[in-house]
Design a protein around this motif. Structure first.
Motif, PDB file in Angstrom:
ATOM      1  N   ASN A 648       1.201   7.448 -12.812  1.00  0.00           N
ATOM      2  CA  ASN A 648       1.889   6.759 -11.653  1.00  0.00           C
ATOM      3  C   ASN A 648       1.477   5.365 -11.290  1.00  0.00           C
ATOM      4  O   ASN A 648       1.817   4.712 -10.570  1.00  0.00           O
ATOM      5  CB  ASN A 648       1.896   7.724 -10.441  1.00  0.00           C
ATOM      6  CG  ASN A 648       0.484   7.909  -9.795  1.00  0.00           C
ATOM      7  OD1 ASN A 648      -0.399   7.199 -10.543  1.00  0.00           O
ATOM      8  ND2 ASN A 648       0.098   8.696  -8.968  1.00  0.00           N
ATOM      9  N   TYR A 649       0.646   4.985 -12.324  1.00  0.00           N
ATOM     10  CA  TYR A 649       0.091   3.642 -12.284  1.00  0.00           C
ATOM     11  C   TYR A 649       0.368   2.694 -13.260  1.00  0.00           C
ATOM     12  O   TYR A 649       0.087   2.822 -14.395  1.00  0.00           O
ATOM     13  CB  TYR A 649      -1.632   3.643 -11.919  1.00  0.00           C
ATOM     14  CG  TYR A 649      -2.353   2.401 -11.751  1.00  0.00           C
ATOM     15  CD1 TYR A 649      -2.475   1.908 -10.507  1.00  0.00           C
ATOM     16  CD2 TYR A 649      -2.538   1.313 -12.945  1.00  0.00           C
ATOM     17  CE1 TYR A 649      -3.009   0.855 -10.271  1.00  0.00           C
ATOM     18  CE2 TYR A 649      -3.244   0.414 -12.740  1.00  0.00           C
ATOM     19  CZ  TYR A 649      -3.671  -0.134 -11.478  1.00  0.00           C
ATOM     20  OH  TYR A 649      -4.140  -1.338 -11.251  1.00  0.00           O
ATOM     21  N   GLN A 650       1.029   1.503 -12.915  1.00  0.00           N
ATOM     22  CA  GLN A 650       1.521   0.717 -13.949  1.00  0.00           C
ATOM     23  C   GLN A 650       0.530  -0.287 -14.204  1.00  0.00           C
ATOM     24  O   GLN A 650       0.159  -1.058 -13.080  1.00  0.00           O
ATOM     25  CB  GLN A 650       2.978   0.109 -13.609  1.00  0.00           C
ATOM     26  CG  GLN A 650       3.504  -0.922 -14.489  1.00  0.00           C
ATOM     27  CD  GLN A 650       5.037  -1.199 -14.303  1.00  0.00           C
ATOM     28  OE1 GLN A 650       5.203  -1.375 -13.045  1.00  0.00           O
ATOM     29  NE2 GLN A 650       5.635  -1.560 -15.326  1.00  0.00           N
ATOM     30  N   SER A 696       8.799   0.760  -6.501  1.00  0.00           N
ATOM     31  CA  SER A 696       9.971   1.588  -6.243  1.00  0.00           C
ATOM     32  C   SER A 696       9.836   2.746  -7.232  1.00  0.00           C
ATOM     33  O   SER A 696       9.323   2.559  -8.492  1.00  0.00           O
ATOM     34  CB  SER A 696      11.208   0.978  -6.442  1.00  0.00           C
ATOM     35  OG  SER A 696      12.509   1.628  -6.577  1.00  0.00           O
ATOM     36  N   ALA A 697      10.194   3.810  -6.947  1.00  0.00           N
ATOM     37  CA  ALA A 697      10.106   5.144  -7.529  1.00  0.00           C
ATOM     38  C   ALA A 697      11.019   4.903  -8.979  1.00  0.00           C
ATOM     39  O   ALA A 697      10.756   5.659  -9.842  1.00  0.00           O
ATOM     40  CB  ALA A 697      10.715   6.403  -6.892  1.00  0.00           C
ATOM     41  N   VAL A 698      11.940   4.242  -8.826  1.00  0.00           N
ATOM     42  CA  VAL A 698      12.922   4.156 -10.085  1.00  0.00           C
ATOM     43  C   VAL A 698      12.280   3.417 -11.442  1.00  0.00           C
ATOM     44  O   VAL A 698      12.734   3.397 -12.331  1.00  0.00           O
ATOM     45  CB  VAL A 698      14.181   3.076  -9.700  1.00  0.00           C
ATOM     46  CG1 VAL A 698      15.052   3.888  -8.567  1.00  0.00           C
ATOM     47  CG2 VAL A 698      13.867   1.695  -9.216  1.00  0.00           C
ATOM     48  N   PHE A 701       6.811   4.373 -11.701  1.00  0.00           N
ATOM     49  CA  PHE A 701       5.570   4.424 -11.041  1.00  0.00           C
ATOM     50  C   PHE A 701       5.881   4.032  -9.848  1.00  0.00           C
ATOM     51  O   PHE A 701       6.506   3.717  -9.093  1.00  0.00           O
ATOM     52  CB  PHE A 701       4.892   3.019 -11.667  1.00  0.00           C
ATOM     53  CG  PHE A 701       4.759   3.097 -13.562  1.00  0.00           C
ATOM     54  CD1 PHE A 701       3.755   3.697 -14.140  1.00  0.00           C
ATOM     55  CD2 PHE A 701       5.579   2.452 -14.016  1.00  0.00           C
ATOM     56  CE1 PHE A 701       3.724   3.712 -15.513  1.00  0.00           C
ATOM     57  CE2 PHE A 701       5.505   2.489 -15.665  1.00  0.00           C
ATOM     58  CZ  PHE A 701       4.684   3.213 -16.127  1.00  0.00           C
ATOM     59  N   ASN A 702       4.731   4.266  -9.056  1.00  0.00           N
ATOM     60  CA  ASN A 702       4.524   3.941  -7.607  1.00  0.00           C
ATOM     61  C   ASN A 702       3.575   2.681  -7.173  1.00  0.00           C
ATOM     62  O   ASN A 702       3.580   2.567  -5.904  1.00  0.00           O
ATOM     63  CB  ASN A 702       4.333   5.350  -6.874  1.00  0.00           C
ATOM     64  CG  ASN A 702       2.854   6.023  -7.112  1.00  0.00           C
ATOM     65  OD1 ASN A 702       1.998   5.382  -7.529  1.00  0.00           O
ATOM     66  ND2 ASN A 702       2.759   7.307  -6.861  1.00  0.00           N
ATOM     67  N   ARG A 703       2.366   2.268  -7.956  1.00  0.00           N
ATOM     68  CA  ARG A 703       1.481   1.263  -7.631  1.00  0.00           C
ATOM     69  C   ARG A 703       1.183   0.670  -8.784  1.00  0.00           C
ATOM     70  O   ARG A 703       1.329   0.904  -9.970  1.00  0.00           O
ATOM     71  CB  ARG A 703       0.463   1.837  -6.815  1.00  0.00           C
ATOM     72  CG  ARG A 703      -0.246   2.916  -7.680  1.00  0.00           C
ATOM     73  CD  ARG A 703      -1.121   3.828  -6.611  1.00  0.00           C
ATOM     74  NE  ARG A 703      -1.477   5.054  -7.365  1.00  0.00           N
ATOM     75  CZ  ARG A 703      -2.743   5.080  -7.880  1.00  0.00           C
ATOM     76  NH1 ARG A 703      -3.541   4.159  -7.714  1.00  0.00           N
ATOM     77  NH2 ARG A 703      -3.276   6.357  -8.403  1.00  0.00           N
ATOM     78  N   GLN A 704       0.748  -0.769  -8.511  1.00  0.00           N
ATOM     79  CA  GLN A 704       0.148  -1.547  -9.512  1.00  0.00           C
ATOM     80  C   GLN A 704      -0.718  -2.632  -8.659  1.00  0.00           C
ATOM     81  O   GLN A 704      -0.504  -3.056  -7.829  1.00  0.00           O
ATOM     82  CB  GLN A 704       1.459  -2.348 -10.097  1.00  0.00           C
ATOM     83  CG  GLN A 704       0.953  -3.328 -11.158  1.00  0.00           C
ATOM     84  CD  GLN A 704       2.216  -4.075 -11.363  1.00  0.00           C
ATOM     85  OE1 GLN A 704       2.941  -4.678 -10.649  1.00  0.00           O
ATOM     86  NE2 GLN A 704       2.592  -4.290 -12.840  1.00  0.00           N
ATOM     87  N   THR A 705      -1.718  -3.129  -9.530  1.00  0.00           N
ATOM     88  CA  THR A 705      -2.866  -4.036  -8.892  1.00  0.00           C
ATOM     89  C   THR A 705      -2.194  -5.301  -9.421  1.00  0.00           C
ATOM     90  O   THR A 705      -1.820  -5.675 -10.525  1.00  0.00           O
ATOM     91  CB  THR A 705      -4.087  -4.038  -9.562  1.00  0.00           C
ATOM     92  OG1 THR A 705      -4.755  -2.528  -9.184  1.00  0.00           O
ATOM     93  CG2 THR A 705      -4.983  -5.071  -8.997  1.00  0.00           C
TER      94      THR A 705
END
Length: 983
Positions: A648-650, A696-698, A701-705
């Motif tokens: 879930n982390y891009q 965005s969930a689409v 993923f839900n988060r990114q640094t």
């Protein structure tokens, strides 16, 4: 300076020598010239050594700013040792700066240097703890009063959201914290680099300031043994928090049930409870012992200079059930092969362990009516409950449990435990090779290892082990760090007035970490191995690795010791970024002017120093994690009996360096040869702020640094040190330092993050965001809050919490002002030292009040604190009160999050007070003792604060960030006696 050709070469004598100051320290950069012909001469190297060929009978003049000239007539080629005496002017100190040392008069940056004797006022195993209140602009806050715990340090404010925020540690030239614990008794000096000119020397590491530590070394001609022993007794501080007595708590509960109309159904509430006052604080705390023993040996001759030390520190927790022990060892050895080559070896090692069956400060959750043991002397587990209405009139309260939660912490304490131990070692080797006069190659290399182990046992018979039938945990972590620095240094004076101090260097370091942990469940009582569990154990483990490299050039130029220019450029690379973003360039420039050397100023004899300086530099910062640029997959799940990779982390291959631009303008002043004044104004602007972006969930993923935010820190710093008395027998000085800092988030690409501690544009980082308390309705005793019209901004009052408006307050958990005040008074061999620290401008959210201690009887079984000075409780219509009416079950949500519980975090603290006596030489000489000193002291003797809890100081550290949501471990008050003997 250039060597002029000398006639009669055949009669020349090769003179070698070493120059020392009046404290026995080597003097680099001293001028050695021929009397009457200053064009012939040289400059001492970093170890104070020089070589010169001159005819026999020549008079050499050794000069250095702040010292009287020393003249020496050459008679033979024997090595000469020269000791300079301080001139009437103030000594121009040598300060550790960047990758080397500089005379204080030639520094263009903002640097604070602290000698070892100024650091020994507190008893602690942590060097960082010793810096509290010593340096303007450096905020040092202990994270806990538990033995062995660390501190958080902020130099000129918070400079990042997701990147590193702690300053960089540099120990004896090695970048990065030591793998072995640093022994405070080994410290010679500490320098804190604060501005761009100073911190940019470390490029990717210097954005949050730099703390440079120099450990002790021997000098030529020394042979000395130093012994010290220190004993202390510590007490836990209560602060302003005072709990209700049994009678007060009875009246509190009685009134609450009466106002709620449910008193008749509380048959268990009997008047005999008013006389019960068990002291849970006294049960949990103790007068704890601290001991510290240290031995150090220094030896130096023409070939070998060696310093060796060993230290043992042990401390009991002031909260019972915790023990801390630590051993450290250090060896610093220099071997002088010849006048060109010096070999260096350093070894530092430490071992520490803790044992915990720590008690709970249960006075905040247990009523004064309860006792740990029943009437038969059996330990209660807390499940006994209250007596029935029929049994209550004749019941023995010892056999029941009135407190909230239904659990007695003491029941588990004698069954469960935790242990930890760790060992670290640093091995360093290097050399200095003088290529030609003024040009030296230096190599500094280190490898460090640290291994930590922890275990914990939860007995199957304990309350906490009931759900798992007991458990046993084993964990270990290992680190390996490598550092190498290769430096080409140039130090030369030309034509008497032009001095260049420059270096070209290359750094490389790498850090590896790995851990492993396992827990066994359903164990038999007493089991201390993982395979003793009847259930399959759970296991986990991680690994990470990071690397850094840099090449840099720094040049300091001085003309006539008046006009100073500094320039630096540095290229840094880090594995914490993607391949296209790993390298960045950092730089700095600085200038200074020793105005007091100008003729139009020097005519004023009362001006000893007047040096304005200015600097600007760009330094960098990295993310906290090693792989935040990469997409991270979890692989502990299964799909169709195959390993499933989930994330879930891009990753962000464009993640780049956070950059801090630091401007500093300052002035150094000394007047009447008595008063030192330093003033600085700074502005730190951070761009490419590293932050956590929500996706965005689409996207899957839900988060990114990512980068793109901006932040500023601005402020002023002032240090004033007047010497009030300075005679043969008397000496008295006072030192005051103060730093003001203003922090502001200036840009966020995704808008404000409005949580309770918000990140919002135009406000300080972690600014408080909540509903505003409007007080108590004078007619009904119900709570009130403010609501704000979104269109007009008009404020009105509401009794409905849900209607109230969350607002960004002019309040944050970061102090605006921090500082210290110290004084030293001595008469002959007797001296008195006092150090005070202070902080102002921070707001603390006292969640302990909201969650337990001050809830207006929302849960009557939670004991309450006494009302602080200035507080009052509403009782009847017309009362103007700070607290609403007591009602069992709560009064209309009065304990909900609001500014009601936001308190002033200001404090003024007597950090240490020490009285010491140095025994006269006439007493010691017959015993062959070089020196002896006896001291008695106290630490954290008093704190002046309006904060209603125990200790605002720890709550301002990074462990709490101003949020007192749980009960912390306050700092301790300690009384000490120490003895130091030198042979």
């Amino acid at each position: 300076m250039k060597k002029a050709p000398i006639v009669q070469q055949g009669n020349n004598i090769k003179v070698t020598g070493q120059v020392f100051d009046d404290m026995g320290e080597t003097v680099p950069g001293a001028n050695v010239t021929v009397k009457g012909n200053t064009s012939i001469g040289t400059v001492t190297d970093l170890d104070g050594n020089f070589t010169l060929e001159v005819p026999k009978g020549t008079t050499l003049v050794v000069s250095f700013i702040g010292y009287a000239n020393y003249e020496y007539v050459v008679q033979n080629s024997d090595k000469v040792t020269i000791k300079l005496s301080a001139d009437s002017e103030a000594l121009d100190e040598v300060v550790v700066v960047g990758y080397g040392i500089q005379r204080k008069s030639s520094i263009t940056g903002s640097i604070s240097s602290i000698k070892a004797e100024k650091l020994k006022d507190v008893t602690t195993p942590s060097v960082a703890n010793m810096l509290q209140g010593k340096v303007a602009g450096a905020v040092v806050a202990p994270t806990s009063g538990r033995p062995g715990e660390g501190v958080s340090i902020r130099v000129r404010g918070i400079g990042s959201i997701r990147g590193n925020v702690e300053p960089l540690w540099v120990i004896d030239g090695v970048v990065g914290a030591s793998s072995a614990d640093l022994n405070p008794n080994d410290i010679e000096t500490i320098s804190i680099l604060k501005d761009g000119s100073a911190t940019a020397l470390y490029g990717s590491r210097g954005a949050n300031g730099v703390i440079q530590v120099t450990t002790k070394r021997a000098t030529t001609g020394t042979s000395q043994i130093d012994l010290s022993a220190k004993f202390g007794v510590s007490q836990l501080q209560k602060g302003n928090l005072e709990m209700m007595s049994g009678a007060e708590y009875y009246d509190y509960v009685y009134t609450a049930y009466k106002n709620a109309g449910t008193l008749d159904s509380q048959g268990w509430l009997q008047p005999y409870l008013r006389d019960r006052n068990f002291d849970w604080w006294d049960l949990a705390t103790q007068n704890a012992l601290t001991q510290n023993y240290n031995i150090g040996y220094r030896y130096g001759n023409d070939k070998i200079k060696s310093y060796v030390s060993g230290d043992y520190y042990t401390e009991e927790g002031t909260i019972k059930g915790f023990d801390y022990d630590r051993f450290t060892f250090r060896s610093n050895t220099d071997y002088i092969v010849n006048d060109r080559l010096t070999l260096k070896a350093k070894v530092a090692a430490s071992y520490k362990e803790t044992f915990s069956q720590e008690y709970s400060l249960a006075h905040t959750s247990y009523t004064p009516w309860d006792t740990p043991w029943d009437s038969q002397g059996n330990l209660k587990d807390g499940s006994q409950g209250v007596p029935t209405a029929d049994a209550a009139p004749t019941a023995n309260p010892d056999d029941y449990w009135y407190s909230d939660g239904g659990s007695n912490f003491l029941y588990d304490r004698h069954l469960n435990w935790g242990k930890s131990r760790s060992n670290g070692i640093d091995l360093g080797v290097g050399f200095d090779f003088k290529i030609i006069d003024g040009l030296t190659f230096e190599s500094n290399n280190r490898i460090g290892f640290n291994n930590s182990y922890s275990s914990s046992y939860v007995d199957p018979n304990s309350r906490s082990g009931a759900g798992t039938d007991g458990s046993y945990y084993d964990g270990e972590s290992n680190t390996r760090s490598i550092y190498t620095s290769q430096l080409l240094r140039f130090l030369k004076t030309f034509g008497e007035k032009h001095e260049i101090n420059a270096y070209l260097g290359y750094d490389y370091d790498e850090y590896r970490y790995w851990d492993l942990a396992a827990t066994a469940y359903k164990i038999f009582s007493g089991a201390e191995i993982i395979n003793a569990g009847a259930e399959d154990p759970t296991a986990s483990g991680t690994k990470s690795e990071s690397k850094n490299a840099a090449i840099y050039l720094n040049v300091n130029y001085s003309f006539d010791s008046k006009y100073l220019i500094q320039g630096m450029i540095r290229r840094d690379g880090s594995s914490k970024f993607g391949s296209d973003k790993r390298w960045a360039t950092f730089w700095s420039v600085g200038a200074g002017w020793n105005m007091h050397k100008e003729e139009f100023i020097s005519q004023f004899e009362w001006i000893n120093e007047l040096k304005p300086r200015v600097s600007y530099g760009i330094s960098g910062n990295q993310p906290g994690g090693a792989y935040e640029w990469a997409t991270i997959f979890g692989y502990t799940s299964q799909y169709a009996n195959e390993i499933a990779f989930l994330s879930n982390y891009q990753g962000n291959p464009d993640l780049s360096w956070e950059e801090t631009a630091n401007f500093d303008a300052g002035i150094d002043i000394r007047l009447f040869d008595r008063v030192n004044i330093t003033f600085d104004y700074y502005l730190k602007k951070v761009k490419n702020l590293i932050y956590l972006r929500h996706l965005s969930a689409v996207t899957g993923f839900n988060r990114q640094t990512a980068n793109n935010g901006k932040m500023e820190n601005s402020g002023v710093e002032l240090t004033i040190t007047p010497e009030i008395l300075r005679t043969k027998d008397w000496y008295w000085d006072i030192s005051f330092n103060m730093g003001y800092n203003r922090n502001e988030v200036t840009y966020l690409p995704d808008g404000n993050d409005l949580t309770m501690q918000a990140v919002a544009m135009g406000y300080p980082y972690m600014n408080w965001y909540m509903k505003e308390w409007a007080g108590v309705d004078t007619m009904t005793g119900t709570p009130l809050w403010f609501k704000v019209d979104p269109e007009t901004g008009e404020k009105t009052v509401t009794g409905n919490y849900n209607e109230a408006t969350n607002v960004l307050l002019d309040a944050s958990p970061t102090p605006k002002v921090n500082g210290g005040l110290s004084t030293n008074l001595s008469w002959k061999g007797l001296s008195l030292n006092a150090n005070f620290t202070f902080s102002a401008g921070a707001k603390i959210y006292n969640g302990m009040r909201a969650g337990a201690l001050d809830r207006d009887a929302e849960r009557p079984s939670q004991p309450a604190m006494k009302l602080a000075d200035g507080w009052s409780r509403w009782e009847k219509p017309g009362d103007i009160a700070t607290h609403p009416q007591l009602i069992a079950g709560g009064n209309n949500g009065a304990s909900n999050t609001s500014t009601r519980y936001l308190e002033n975090g200001d404090y003024f603290k007597l950090k240490s007070l020490t009285l010491s006596y140095s025994f006269p030489k006439k007493w010691l000489d017959p015993l062959k003792i070089k020196g002896a000193n006896l001291s008695v002291g106290g630490e954290n003797l008093f704190t002046i604060t309006k904060f209603s809890g125990q200790d605002p100081e720890i709550l301002l550290s990074s462990s709490y960030n101003g949020s007192a949501s749980g009960f912390g471990y306050p700092t301790v008050r300690r009384f000490t006696v120490g003895l130091n003997v030198n042979f």
